[in-house]
Scaffold this active site. Structure first.
Site, PDB file in Angstrom:
ATOM      1  CG  HIS A 127      -9.742 -44.499  33.526  1.00  0.00           C
ATOM      2  ND1 HIS A 127      -8.662 -45.213  33.097  1.00  0.00           N
ATOM      3  CD2 HIS A 127      -9.235 -43.409  34.155  1.00  0.00           C
ATOM      4  CE1 HIS A 127      -7.546 -44.593  33.455  1.00  0.00           C
ATOM      5  NE2 HIS A 127      -7.859 -43.493  34.101  1.00  0.00           N
TER       6      HIS A 127
ATOM      7  CG  ASP B 205     -10.263 -47.376  30.848  1.00  0.00           C
ATOM      8  OD1 ASP B 205      -9.994 -46.353  30.207  1.00  0.00           O
ATOM      9  OD2 ASP B 205      -9.758 -47.668  31.961  1.00  0.00           O
TER      10      ASP B 205
END
Ligand code: XLS
Ligand code: NI
Ligand code: NI
Length: 438
Positions: A101, A104
């Site tokens: 993501h 992240d």
């Protein structure tokens, strides 16, 4: 280059008799199964979020695992250290892909322009690693569920400004996915659902999700993205009800809104069971609709009603998964370990043990699924079970020449209908056990 997991060697295949905890017992990347190597059959991926970010925090307590990798948390130095740790981990395990993501990768800044600048910086570094290791991006996605602004959803939000932020994040995440050579792009609609219908315009919300997906497809194709988009169905959690409830619902949605050419599904084992299905069911529904794209390989807990994201250990489930995958002709995506250690398993060794468990479980699943196919009894039974549709009156049903009248005439000529043949479930289950444990 600084070694982060100093006490962990490269993990190699040692075979089923090995008692070395840091060796594969079943995953032998070069072994040929049904004409392809295990490595080709099993395109494993590391999930950036669980592996490099999750510390074991739960609703009742702080994290137990340390993932600073020697740097101050939530800094760009830490973001770089996560890249180093991730690539070292994948290289030591022989994992060829990762999934991420946007959130992240770097700490989110107050202003989206600064977050995007940080994302550019970190992906330059990731790109260097990709080029020097040959490890690839399986898929990217935008985290449209953690920031409080997405409390009512992203594509399904009630607030147009929030919708625009979702669009901005998707645009950037698509650019990053293309930059990193990602094979796919995922939509997991964690907040795309509702808590109560009393305050929800369901039709507007679903129309808006589809609008956002169309814009994403148009933009991605305009910047050269050739891969698949995926919906990752999940029935609930965090929302009470999520629109992408299960594979059948997601496929209906994609067809309703004309998105089915660009999208496939990313099926997660634990989401299947939350929807009241088996993992195999969700894979079969996807496969028969030509929508089996990728898999989030994890498992849930039969006694718990939420997404526990455990590393897969259930060989029976993995066998049925690989049976579906082999019958479908393989995956265009991969097998992403959307999985995390249990909170008390908090050391780096535990992280490697978890991946070894997951990879060995799927290797065994592949070996056993291939054995079921080569054995042939299940398939022969299936052919035989539907044989009545391949000749005589059944054939007229399949070729479309039958009418209600022609079938009714035939039924009258029979007088009393015959019983169909036995389903023989227990016999088939014993074949599977016989193959699994021989
Ligand atoms: C959560 C989902 C999520 C997706 C990616 O349950 O599995 O991790 O895979 O957003
Ligand atoms: Ni997932
Ligand atoms: Ni999940």
């Amino acid at each position: 280059m600084r070694e982060i997991f100093e006490n962990i060697p490269i993990i190699r295949y040692e075979g089923p008799d090995s008692q070395n905890p840091l060796a594969f017992k079943y995953y032998n990347p070069d072994r040929i199964i049904l004409g392809k190597t295990m490595k080709e059959h099993l395109p494993f991926a590391m999930a950036w979020w669980h592996t490099l970010c999750a510390t074991g925090t739960d609703m009742f307590g702080r994290g137990t695992a340390h993932k600073s990798f020697g740097k101050e948390m939530e800094t760009m130095e830490h973001a770089m250290a996560k890249v180093d740790a991730g690539f070292e981990c994948m290289q030591k395990l022989g994992i060829s892909y990762f999934c991420f993501h946007d959130a992240d990768l770097v700490p989110e800044a107050a202003d989206i322009r600064e977050t995007n600048r940080r994302l550019d910086e970190i992906t330059d570094y990731i790109l260097e690693k990709i080029q020097s290791t040959g490890i690839r991006c399986l898929w990217g996605t935008a985290n449209l569920f953690s920031n409080p602004r997405f409390m009512n959803g992203a594509g399904s939000t009630n607030a147009a400004d929030v919708y625009c932020f979702a669009a901005a994040q998707i645009k950037k995440a698509l650019e990053l996915t293309v930059k990193l050579g990602g094979k796919g792009y995922v939509f997991w609609g964690g907040r795309e659902g509702y808590e109560t219908l009393l305050n929800t315009d369901m039709k507007l919300e679903q129309d808006n999700i589809a609008r956002l997906m169309h814009m994403a497809v148009d933009y991605a194709r305009s910047i050269g993205f050739k891969g698949d988009f995926y919906i990752e169905p999940k029935p609930k959690e965090p929302m009470k009800h999520q629109y992408d409830f299960d594979a059948a619902t997601a496929i209906g949605f994609l067809r309703q809104y004309g998105l089915e050419k660009d999208f496939k599904l990313n099926i997660e084992a634990n989401h299947a069971t939350l929807a009241g299905h088996t993992f195999q069911h969700e894979l079969r529904v996807s496969a028969i609709n030509g929508m089996l794209g990728s898999i989030d390989a994890n498992q849930g807990d039969d006694q718990l009603g939420w997404d526990t994201d455990e590393f897969p250990s259930n060989v029976y489930e993995a066998t049925m998964c690989m049976y579906e995958v082999l019958n479908a002709g393989g995956l265009t995506g991969g097998l992403n370990f959307d999985a995390k250690n249990r909170r008390p398993s908090y050391t780096p060794h535990d992280m490697f043990y978890a991946f070894i468990l997951g990879m060995d479980t799927f290797a065994l699943g592949l070996i056993k699924a291939a054995a079921i196919i080569e054995d042939g009894r299940l398939n022969a039974f299936l052919q035989d079970r539907y044989a009545s549709f391949y000749n005589g009156i059944g054939q007229t049903i399949l070729d479309g020449s039958a009418t209600l009248t022609s079938l009714a005439c035939y039924a009258e000529s029979l007088g009393a209908p015959a019983m169909p043949d036995s389903g023989r479930q227990e016999y088939l289950q014993s074949i599977v056990n016989n193959i699994l444990f021989s």
